[in-house]
Design a protein around this motif. Structure first.
Motif, PDB file in Angstrom:
ATOM      1  N   LYS A 268      16.986  19.438 -11.683  1.00 18.49           N
ATOM      2  CA  LYS A 268      15.978  18.404 -11.554  1.00 18.49           C
ATOM      3  C   LYS A 268      14.865  18.899 -10.721  1.00 18.49           C
ATOM      4  CE  LYS A 268      19.077  15.341 -13.289  1.00 18.49           C
ATOM      5  NZ  LYS A 268      20.180  16.009 -14.022  1.00 18.49           N
ATOM      6  N   TRP A 269      15.025  19.992 -10.018  1.00 20.96           N
ATOM      7  CA  TRP A 269      14.140  20.724  -9.237  1.00 20.96           C
ATOM      8  C   TRP A 269      12.805  20.731  -9.815  1.00 20.96           C
ATOM      9  CZ3 TRP A 269      17.202  25.173  -6.377  1.00 20.96           C
ATOM     10  CH2 TRP A 269      18.210  24.609  -5.801  1.00 20.96           C
TER      11      TRP A 269
ATOM     12  N   ALA B  98      11.915   8.804 -18.887  1.00 22.41           N
ATOM     13  CA  ALA B  98      11.190   9.211 -19.916  1.00 22.41           C
ATOM     14  C   ALA B  98      10.642  10.666 -20.096  1.00 22.41           C
ATOM     15  CB  ALA B  98       9.804   8.385 -19.599  1.00 22.41           C
ATOM     16  N   LYS B  99      10.808  11.366 -19.056  1.00 20.70           N
ATOM     17  CA  LYS B  99      10.619  12.749 -19.190  1.00 20.70           C
ATOM     18  C   LYS B  99      11.886  13.503 -19.176  1.00 20.70           C
ATOM     19  CE  LYS B  99       6.225  13.223 -18.127  1.00 20.70           C
ATOM     20  NZ  LYS B  99       5.309  14.003 -18.905  1.00 20.70           N
ATOM     21  N   GLY B 100      13.079  12.752 -19.549  1.00 19.28           N
ATOM     22  CA  GLY B 100      14.414  13.319 -20.027  1.00 19.28           C
ATOM     23  C   GLY B 100      15.473  13.802 -19.002  1.00 19.28           C
ATOM     24  N   PHE B 101      15.076  12.995 -17.762  1.00 17.50           N
ATOM     25  CA  PHE B 101      16.140  13.505 -16.514  1.00 17.50           C
ATOM     26  C   PHE B 101      16.079  12.364 -15.629  1.00 17.50           C
ATOM     27  CE2 PHE B 101      12.029  14.588 -14.542  1.00 17.50           C
ATOM     28  CZ  PHE B 101      12.158  14.336 -13.422  1.00 17.50           C
ATOM     29  N   THR B 102      17.267  12.164 -14.925  1.00 19.24           N
ATOM     30  CA  THR B 102      17.309  10.915 -13.936  1.00 19.24           C
ATOM     31  C   THR B 102      17.880  11.761 -12.664  1.00 19.24           C
ATOM     32  OG1 THR B 102      19.242  10.413 -14.675  1.00 19.24           O
ATOM     33  CG2 THR B 102      17.400   9.227 -15.582  1.00 19.24           C
ATOM     34  N   ILE B 103      17.691  11.114 -11.409  1.00 17.29           N
ATOM     35  CA  ILE B 103      18.606  11.349 -10.147  1.00 17.29           C
ATOM     36  C   ILE B 103      19.366  10.252  -9.855  1.00 17.29           C
ATOM     37  CG2 ILE B 103      17.203  13.375  -9.553  1.00 17.29           C
ATOM     38  CD1 ILE B 103      15.835  11.366  -7.362  1.00 17.29           C
ATOM     39  N   SER B 104      20.265  10.285  -8.975  1.00 14.40           N
ATOM     40  CA  SER B 104      21.077   9.255  -8.411  1.00 14.40           C
ATOM     41  C   SER B 104      20.281   8.081  -7.612  1.00 14.40           C
ATOM     42  CB  SER B 104      22.119   9.468  -7.569  1.00 14.40           C
ATOM     43  OG  SER B 104      22.931   8.453  -7.205  1.00 14.40           O
ATOM     44  N   THR B 105      20.330   6.793  -7.954  1.00 25.29           N
ATOM     45  CA  THR B 105      19.788   5.914  -7.015  1.00 25.29           C
ATOM     46  C   THR B 105      20.508   5.600  -5.920  1.00 25.29           C
ATOM     47  OG1 THR B 105      20.498   4.032  -8.263  1.00 25.29           O
ATOM     48  CG2 THR B 105      18.450   4.910  -8.930  1.00 25.29           C
ATOM     49  N   GLN B 106      21.766   6.069  -6.032  1.00 26.26           N
ATOM     50  CA  GLN B 106      22.760   5.580  -4.944  1.00 26.26           C
ATOM     51  C   GLN B 106      23.007   6.670  -3.913  1.00 26.26           C
ATOM     52  OE1 GLN B 106      24.445   2.551  -5.295  1.00 26.26           O
ATOM     53  NE2 GLN B 106      22.972   2.481  -7.023  1.00 26.26           N
TER      54      GLN B 106
ATOM     55  N   PHE C 277       0.707  -1.276   0.171  1.00 24.47           N
ATOM     56  CA  PHE C 277      -0.089   0.200   0.016  1.00 24.47           C
ATOM     57  C   PHE C 277       1.004   1.365  -0.009  1.00 24.47           C
ATOM     58  CE2 PHE C 277      -3.213  -2.710   1.983  1.00 24.47           C
ATOM     59  CZ  PHE C 277      -4.135  -2.837   1.105  1.00 24.47           C
ATOM     60  N   LEU C 278       1.997   1.066   0.763  1.00 24.27           N
ATOM     61  CA  LEU C 278       2.980   2.490   0.842  1.00 24.27           C
ATOM     62  C   LEU C 278       3.529   2.601  -0.480  1.00 24.27           C
ATOM     63  CD1 LEU C 278       4.608   4.497   2.786  1.00 24.27           C
ATOM     64  CD2 LEU C 278       6.283   2.493   2.756  1.00 24.27           C
ATOM     65  N   VAL C 279       4.006   1.676  -1.262  1.00 22.51           N
ATOM     66  CA  VAL C 279       4.770   1.936  -2.540  1.00 22.51           C
ATOM     67  C   VAL C 279       3.735   2.011  -3.681  1.00 22.51           C
ATOM     68  CG1 VAL C 279       6.888   1.096  -1.632  1.00 22.51           C
ATOM     69  CG2 VAL C 279       5.372  -0.601  -3.054  1.00 22.51           C
ATOM     70  N   ILE C 280       2.585   1.905  -3.774  1.00 23.41           N
ATOM     71  CA  ILE C 280       1.603   1.982  -4.876  1.00 23.41           C
ATOM     72  C   ILE C 280       1.794   3.376  -5.292  1.00 23.41           C
ATOM     73  CG2 ILE C 280      -0.585   2.315  -3.636  1.00 23.41           C
ATOM     74  CD1 ILE C 280      -1.740   0.308  -5.508  1.00 23.41           C
ATOM     75  N   ASN C 281       1.698   3.728  -6.528  1.00 19.72           N
ATOM     76  CA  ASN C 281       1.908   5.074  -6.901  1.00 19.72           C
ATOM     77  C   ASN C 281       3.193   5.471  -6.946  1.00 19.72           C
ATOM     78  OD1 ASN C 281       0.395   6.946  -8.408  1.00 19.72           O
ATOM     79  ND2 ASN C 281       0.190   8.228  -6.446  1.00 19.72           N
ATOM     80  N   CYS C 282       4.275   5.061  -6.487  1.00 24.47           N
ATOM     81  CA  CYS C 282       5.503   5.573  -6.443  1.00 24.47           C
ATOM     82  C   CYS C 282       6.030   5.991  -7.868  1.00 24.47           C
ATOM     83  CB  CYS C 282       6.717   4.486  -5.817  1.00 24.47           C
ATOM     84  SG  CYS C 282       7.121   3.284  -6.827  1.00 24.47           S
ATOM     85  N   LEU C 283       6.980   7.046  -7.785  1.00 23.53           N
ATOM     86  CA  LEU C 283       7.299   7.668  -8.819  1.00 23.53           C
ATOM     87  C   LEU C 283       8.694   7.091  -9.356  1.00 23.53           C
ATOM     88  CD1 LEU C 283       7.644   9.863 -10.995  1.00 23.53           C
ATOM     89  CD2 LEU C 283       8.565  11.505  -9.247  1.00 23.53           C
TER      90      LEU C 283
END
Length: 189
Positions: free
Chosen positions: A171-172, A153-161, A140-146
């Motif tokens: 990115k803001w 797909a929107k042309g940017f990423t942020i670090s996963t680390q 239930f918590l992670v449903i709808n996570c970004l």
């Protein structure tokens, strides 16, 4: 802080990302706290945290729920109310002194179906009920996570680390726009 004020502050003044497994985000949901291990790099970052700082919550793979494939991505946003050094009052899976660099959130916004989670139940009680119970609430918590795929797909990423990371200023705006559409559930401590 009103939702619109938070989004404007995120877009113009920025925010940071903290990363942890979904069971830790479930714990943060009910406790309104987050903790870091006392390591040199983390202490330096923790010492910079001020009241009013904004963090986005990155949920990664689970650590304590076994072979369980859950979505990963941004699950919420929090505004810091204070920091302190001390033990975790609701440790669950880990020793209470594992993450002594603590911060409290005065406000949080979550993207998931939080109405289906018992937010009044301490995390240690959830752990006593077992992994299946926690997995249900994590779902239930992670449903709808970004997800990071959506960002890409929107042309940017942020670090996963990294346990704690600054989000770069370019990115803001795009990230805030995506987050704003997902903010569903507000909690004030």
């Amino acid at each position: 802080m009103h939702r619109e004020d938070l989004l404007k502050k995120m877009e113009t003044q920025g925010f940071r990302k903290i990363t942890g497994p979904p069971e830790d985000w479930l714990k943060a949901l009910v406790s309104m706290e987050w903790g870091f291990r006392d390591k040199e790099r983390l202490r330096k970052e923790w010492e910079k945290i001020m009241e009013g700082d904004i963090f986005i919550f990155h949920s990664m793979k689970t650590e304590h729920l076994g072979d369980y494939n859950t979505p990963t991505g941004i699950v919420g946003v929090g505004v810091v109310s204070s920091t302190y050094e001390g033990e975790d009052n609701d440790p669950g899976f880990e020793p209470s002194n594992l993450r002594p660099l603590r911060m409290k959130f005065g406000e949080t916004w979550w993207f998931g179906n939080i109405d289906k989670i018992n937010v009044k139940e301490p995390f240690v009680e959830k752990v006593k009920k077992g992994r299946i119970y926690i997995r249900k609430e994590v779902d239930f918590l992670v449903i709808n996570c970004l997800t990071f795929s959506e960002m890409k797909a929107k042309g940017f990423t942020i670090s996963t680390q990294g346990a704690i990371q600054n989000v770069k200023s370019d990115k803001w705006k795009p990230l805030t726009e995506m987050i704003g559409r997902r903010m569903r559930y507000y909690i004030k401590s």
